[in-house]
Design a protein around this motif. Sequence first.
Motif, mmCIF file in Angstrom:
data_model
loop_
_atom_site.group_PDB
_atom_site.id
_atom_site.type_symbol
_atom_site.label_atom_id
_atom_site.label_comp_id
_atom_site.label_asym_id
_atom_site.label_seq_id
_atom_site.Cartn_x
_atom_site.Cartn_y
_atom_site.Cartn_z
ATOM 1 N N PHE A 481 0.834 -1.201 0.000
ATOM 2 C CA PHE A 481 0.000 0.000 0.000
ATOM 3 C C PHE A 481 0.873 1.256 0.000
ATOM 4 O O PHE A 481 0.612 2.217 -0.730
ATOM 5 C CB PHE A 481 -0.901 0.017 1.231
ATOM 6 C CG PHE A 481 -2.004 -1.014 1.207
ATOM 7 C CD1 PHE A 481 -2.260 -1.762 0.068
ATOM 8 C CD2 PHE A 481 -2.790 -1.251 2.326
ATOM 9 C CE1 PHE A 481 -3.267 -2.716 0.048
ATOM 10 C CE2 PHE A 481 -3.798 -2.194 2.317
ATOM 11 C CZ PHE A 481 -4.034 -2.924 1.179
ATOM 12 N N ILE A 482 1.896 1.259 0.836
ATOM 13 C CA ILE A 482 2.760 2.440 0.959
ATOM 14 C C ILE A 482 3.526 2.694 -0.336
ATOM 15 O O ILE A 482 3.749 3.840 -0.727
ATOM 16 C CB ILE A 482 3.733 2.256 2.145
ATOM 17 C CG1 ILE A 482 2.955 2.243 3.467
ATOM 18 C CG2 ILE A 482 4.796 3.338 2.162
ATOM 19 C CD1 ILE A 482 3.810 1.908 4.682
ATOM 20 N N ARG A 483 3.903 1.639 -1.035
ATOM 21 C CA ARG A 483 4.768 1.764 -2.203
ATOM 22 C C ARG A 483 3.995 1.841 -3.525
ATOM 23 O O ARG A 483 4.607 1.910 -4.585
ATOM 24 C CB ARG A 483 5.727 0.579 -2.255
ATOM 25 C CG ARG A 483 6.602 0.448 -1.032
ATOM 26 C CD ARG A 483 7.489 -0.775 -1.076
ATOM 27 N NE ARG A 483 8.449 -0.692 -2.166
ATOM 28 C CZ ARG A 483 9.342 -1.642 -2.424
ATOM 29 N NH1 ARG A 483 9.385 -2.751 -1.687
ATOM 30 N NH2 ARG A 483 10.188 -1.497 -3.425
ATOM 31 N N ASN A 484 2.672 1.803 -3.469
ATOM 32 C CA ASN A 484 1.918 1.846 -4.720
ATOM 33 C C ASN A 484 2.130 3.187 -5.404
ATOM 34 O O ASN A 484 2.283 4.220 -4.753
ATOM 35 C CB ASN A 484 0.436 1.592 -4.435
ATOM 36 C CG ASN A 484 -0.355 2.866 -4.232
ATOM 37 O OD1 ASN A 484 -0.875 3.444 -5.186
ATOM 38 N ND2 ASN A 484 -0.433 3.325 -2.978
ATOM 39 N N PRO A 485 2.132 3.211 -6.750
ATOM 40 C CA PRO A 485 2.538 4.425 -7.462
ATOM 41 C C PRO A 485 1.438 5.436 -7.722
ATOM 42 O O PRO A 485 1.730 6.567 -8.064
ATOM 43 C CB PRO A 485 3.053 3.871 -8.793
ATOM 44 C CG PRO A 485 2.254 2.637 -9.008
ATOM 45 C CD PRO A 485 2.000 2.050 -7.648
ATOM 46 N N GLY A 486 0.167 5.075 -7.567
ATOM 47 C CA GLY A 486 -0.857 5.990 -8.044
ATOM 48 C C GLY A 486 -1.985 6.331 -7.105
ATOM 49 O O GLY A 486 -2.656 7.347 -7.277
ATOM 50 N N MET A 487 -2.247 5.520 -6.079
ATOM 51 C CA MET A 487 -3.422 5.733 -5.251
ATOM 52 C C MET A 487 -3.058 6.472 -3.968
ATOM 53 O O MET A 487 -2.071 6.134 -3.309
ATOM 54 C CB MET A 487 -4.074 4.391 -4.900
ATOM 55 C CG MET A 487 -4.551 3.625 -6.111
ATOM 56 S SD MET A 487 -5.369 2.100 -5.650
ATOM 57 C CE MET A 487 -5.614 1.372 -7.263
ATOM 58 N N PRO A 488 -3.859 7.465 -3.567
ATOM 59 C CA PRO A 488 -3.584 8.180 -2.310
ATOM 60 C C PRO A 488 -3.876 7.293 -1.110
ATOM 61 O O PRO A 488 -4.624 6.315 -1.194
ATOM 62 C CB PRO A 488 -4.536 9.371 -2.380
ATOM 63 C CG PRO A 488 -5.658 8.901 -3.244
ATOM 64 C CD PRO A 488 -5.050 7.989 -4.261
ATOM 65 N N TRP A 489 -3.303 7.660 0.043
ATOM 66 C CA TRP A 489 -3.471 6.838 1.242
ATOM 67 C C TRP A 489 -4.912 6.796 1.715
ATOM 68 O O TRP A 489 -5.329 5.829 2.366
ATOM 69 C CB TRP A 489 -2.562 7.360 2.363
ATOM 70 C CG TRP A 489 -2.621 6.478 3.573
ATOM 71 C CD1 TRP A 489 -3.215 6.726 4.760
ATOM 72 C CD2 TRP A 489 -2.089 5.147 3.674
ATOM 73 N NE1 TRP A 489 -3.090 5.665 5.608
ATOM 74 C CE2 TRP A 489 -2.393 4.676 4.965
ATOM 75 C CE3 TRP A 489 -1.381 4.323 2.799
ATOM 76 C CZ2 TRP A 489 -2.008 3.420 5.399
ATOM 77 C CZ3 TRP A 489 -1.003 3.074 3.229
ATOM 78 C CH2 TRP A 489 -1.316 2.627 4.521
ATOM 79 N N VAL A 599 -2.258 20.489 -11.565
ATOM 80 C CA VAL A 599 -3.079 19.542 -12.328
ATOM 81 C C VAL A 599 -2.874 19.750 -13.824
ATOM 82 O O VAL A 599 -2.786 18.796 -14.602
ATOM 83 C CB VAL A 599 -4.563 19.692 -11.942
ATOM 84 C CG1 VAL A 599 -5.436 18.842 -12.859
ATOM 85 C CG2 VAL A 599 -4.775 19.279 -10.501
ATOM 86 N N ALA A 600 -2.792 21.004 -14.241
ATOM 87 C CA ALA A 600 -2.547 21.283 -15.659
ATOM 88 C C ALA A 600 -1.193 20.749 -16.112
ATOM 89 O O ALA A 600 -1.012 20.397 -17.275
ATOM 90 C CB ALA A 600 -2.621 22.791 -15.901
ATOM 91 N N ALA A 601 -0.230 20.666 -15.154
ATOM 92 C CA ALA A 601 1.100 20.157 -15.485
ATOM 93 C C ALA A 601 1.166 18.642 -15.501
ATOM 94 O O ALA A 601 2.214 18.078 -15.798
ATOM 95 C CB ALA A 601 2.124 20.706 -14.500
ATOM 96 N N GLY A 602 0.065 17.978 -15.146
ATOM 97 C CA GLY A 602 0.040 16.526 -15.238
ATOM 98 C C GLY A 602 -0.084 15.809 -13.914
ATOM 99 O O GLY A 602 -0.144 14.584 -13.879
ATOM 100 N N ILE A 603 -0.099 16.530 -12.793
ATOM 101 C CA ILE A 603 -0.246 15.876 -11.490
ATOM 102 C C ILE A 603 -1.705 15.477 -11.292
ATOM 103 O O ILE A 603 -2.629 16.223 -11.625
ATOM 104 C CB ILE A 603 0.230 16.818 -10.366
ATOM 105 C CG1 ILE A 603 1.739 17.033 -10.483
ATOM 106 C CG2 ILE A 603 -0.120 16.266 -8.992
ATOM 107 C CD1 ILE A 603 2.314 17.940 -9.428
ATOM 108 N N SER A 604 -1.936 14.294 -10.736
ATOM 109 C CA SER A 604 -3.288 13.803 -10.520
ATOM 110 C C SER A 604 -4.011 14.674 -9.495
ATOM 111 O O SER A 604 -3.426 15.078 -8.493
ATOM 112 C CB SER A 604 -3.239 12.354 -10.023
ATOM 113 O OG SER A 604 -4.529 11.934 -9.643
ATOM 114 N N PRO A 605 -5.296 14.990 -9.730
ATOM 115 C CA PRO A 605 -6.044 15.776 -8.737
ATOM 116 C C PRO A 605 -6.071 15.132 -7.361
ATOM 117 O O PRO A 605 -6.150 15.818 -6.354
ATOM 118 C CB PRO A 605 -7.446 15.849 -9.359
ATOM 119 C CG PRO A 605 -7.222 15.690 -10.813
ATOM 120 C CD PRO A 605 -6.066 14.736 -10.941
ATOM 121 N N SER A 606 -6.000 13.782 -7.319
ATOM 122 C CA SER A 606 -6.013 13.105 -6.019
ATOM 123 C C SER A 606 -4.725 13.345 -5.244
ATOM 124 O O SER A 606 -4.664 13.077 -4.044
ATOM 125 C CB SER A 606 -6.225 11.606 -6.219
ATOM 126 O OG SER A 606 -5.186 11.059 -7.015
#
Length: 812
Positions: A481-489, A599-606
């Motif tokens: 869970f800690i090392r996953n690349p895309g999902m917030p905690w 977000v416009a630069a590509g960072i996920s809104p989450s």
Amino acid sequence: MLLNPIRLSKGKKLTDRMTWKVLGQEAVAKPKDQVDTRKELMDVSLIFTAIFLTVVTAFIAHVIQAFTSPSTPNSGPASAKPPLPPLSTQSVALFYYLALIVSILNSVLCVLGKQWAARVLALPPGRTETERTLAHEARKALAQRKLIPLMSVLFWTLLLSITLFITGLLIQLWALAFSCDKPAFVLITAAALGTALSILILGIILAATYHAVIHQNSPFESPPSTALRPAAGWLNARKAKKTLDLELSADDEPAGRPAKDASPIEDLKEVSILDNDNIQAIKTYARLVINTNDTEVLERAAPSFEFSQWVDVWDDMQSVFEAVRGRFLTTDTSIRVKETVHNQLVHFKDWPGWRMPETSSEWRRDLQVTGMTQWCKEECGRLIWRGHDSFVQFFPAWAFFTSFEEGNHDLRCKAYNPDPCETCVHRVLSSYNYNRTLGHRRELFYAAVLKFAAVRLRLPSDSRSPMNLIGSFRASVIQSFIRNPGMPWSFFTDIAMLLTKDNEVTALVELAPFLSNLSGRMLRGGPECLVKFLTGLVPSFPPDFKVPQSFDLSPALAVFIEQRGALETADIRSECLPEPCPRGSGFLHEALAMGVAAVAAGISPSGIGADFIDSIKGCDCLLSEGRSDQVEKILKGIDPLDLLRIILQQSRIRQRDVVNLVPHLTHGREVECLRELAPIISSTPVTLKHGDFPAVIELLIHLKPMIADNHSLASQINLSHAMTAYPSTRFFPWEKPKYLPWMAGKYAATVIYYLDNGAFYHDDDTTFALAFFAMICDMARFEFNLWDEEEKDWKFTVERALFYRRQLESNA
């Protein structure tokens, strides 16, 4: 999930004897109507020919007398031959005899055709049912190529014999009209009229032939038109070559010519002499299944729809495979047939061909992604969402086919010991806990987390369900869970709390080796999950808690500082270590602007930090105090739609945080907002908590008046996520929740209101929709202290939920 358990048919080989026995019977029955129709035409032709021969014979009898009788009674000795009749009489005899011969030829062909047609309705001998059916299909294919031309020959020989007879008749009539010393005007009139009618009929035939030559699908097609069509095409091509521009003719494909790579399904089903036995069996099986209307045949043939037989021919025959599968899944087949076909994915996962030829205890080393494994992966990923039973059935297969991709071999179980679904889920939950480059597995990991949460959160703490017995690899799951690349905690908060409940210190000791040897590359998604996890453990530590001696936090701190420096270099504030600053208007504007820019630069809104979320809450608070002018200054230069997009996709921003801000951002542009945000509303997963729901519901509540007279707006919204989240959370129908009037009065009522006005949900699987409406109906049995208006709204919501539930159950 099926309402009643369905007993699936056991998987069979493609060459199963009973399957091919049924298919053989179907192969014989299918052409019976067509063959009977042709036999009836032959019978009609025989009857007509018999009558026609009688008529022609009667006319020939009078013509023969002109060749055998002497011209005068005293013309010579009795042994002398009679004189030669006039040329007209000879021509009449020629045409009459030709008509007679052609008619007899037509009769002979009819008799032979009836005999040949009868052979099509019988299975030829063979050692197996498969051989007999294949031989019959080969015979039927040959008969189709021969009997159809034969019918044309019968038609045209019959027409030719009539033409010959009419020609002889007209010659005889004209000769008779001028045979006396004076022309017989009555006979001349009859001959002229007959000739005109004959020429008219000939013109009609020529016109129909010409029509068939220039039109591809003309109803007047005949053997002459088929023979003339290539010549006409050649002439048209030469004419077009002279008139068309060379450049355009080089770029454009000739009209009606298919693309080189396009192969119609009917062509792919045709058996070739170059096909081996397996391909011939596949093509014959496909042709019989696709063309049958007998549900009993489909019931018997479905277990033999063996995916492994299609591996070698997938590239060439994928469209045929999908057509066969689509026939099994049509509305006229039973649920048992559909589930048997779906279950072929599970049988395909266990195919011995995936293992080493020498031993069955090891996977082949050359396994890689193919078009078929990719298709199977996508299909399993779709089927698991039908319900719990489907998840248990297809999730291991989904993980298996995902393991074919590069970097995903760890998702595969041992070749000699297939895992049950629970073990497979645990393995996927731990799948990010590797120090190497991993393949794409986000959707699989996401589904495993959702299922584990949905099941685990409903189990009693002392349950011995396999979903609860995770202790031995709890540390590995948390590390994943800690090392996953895309999902917030926030996605893992509830699960982590349950995994560490009453065992916080033990969990920390289990994670000590991981945290003491941490490096920046190990945290694929940054330090946020690590910080949130450690922060969540602190309140549960006992008062006398002491950090274990084996716990070295310096590597984690080094990673944290490294990540913080990178964020500062990118001029984006970190959520984990926000810089202290005053919460004034300038700060709120800066935080919102930076969030939109990120977000416009590509960072996920989450992944937007706490500064942005606090600024959203601050603006909402200012609006609640009536300070809209100050909010206008804060939002100056910021597109309200950009803010709404982030708000809808940030699960930590809840309804209560934007209850005043949403009306402010949408004021005067409600229709535009609903149209632009419909894709995000439809695709963003919804997370519910006790007494709380996400901001998307607040937006839908506020925009309800916009769709009352404009159903086209609501028709763009897919409510599948909203309907799936409601029954999958911890809202138990047997416990009377205090938040029900507020939750059901707004959340459920809003969803049903949009459904009533044109919104939709995925109709390929209605399990989640049934669960949504059923939960509302189940909670209706509780009595609540509601205001009259609330009571009225709640009763209407229950009535509509009951209506939709009955509608779905009646269509099931």
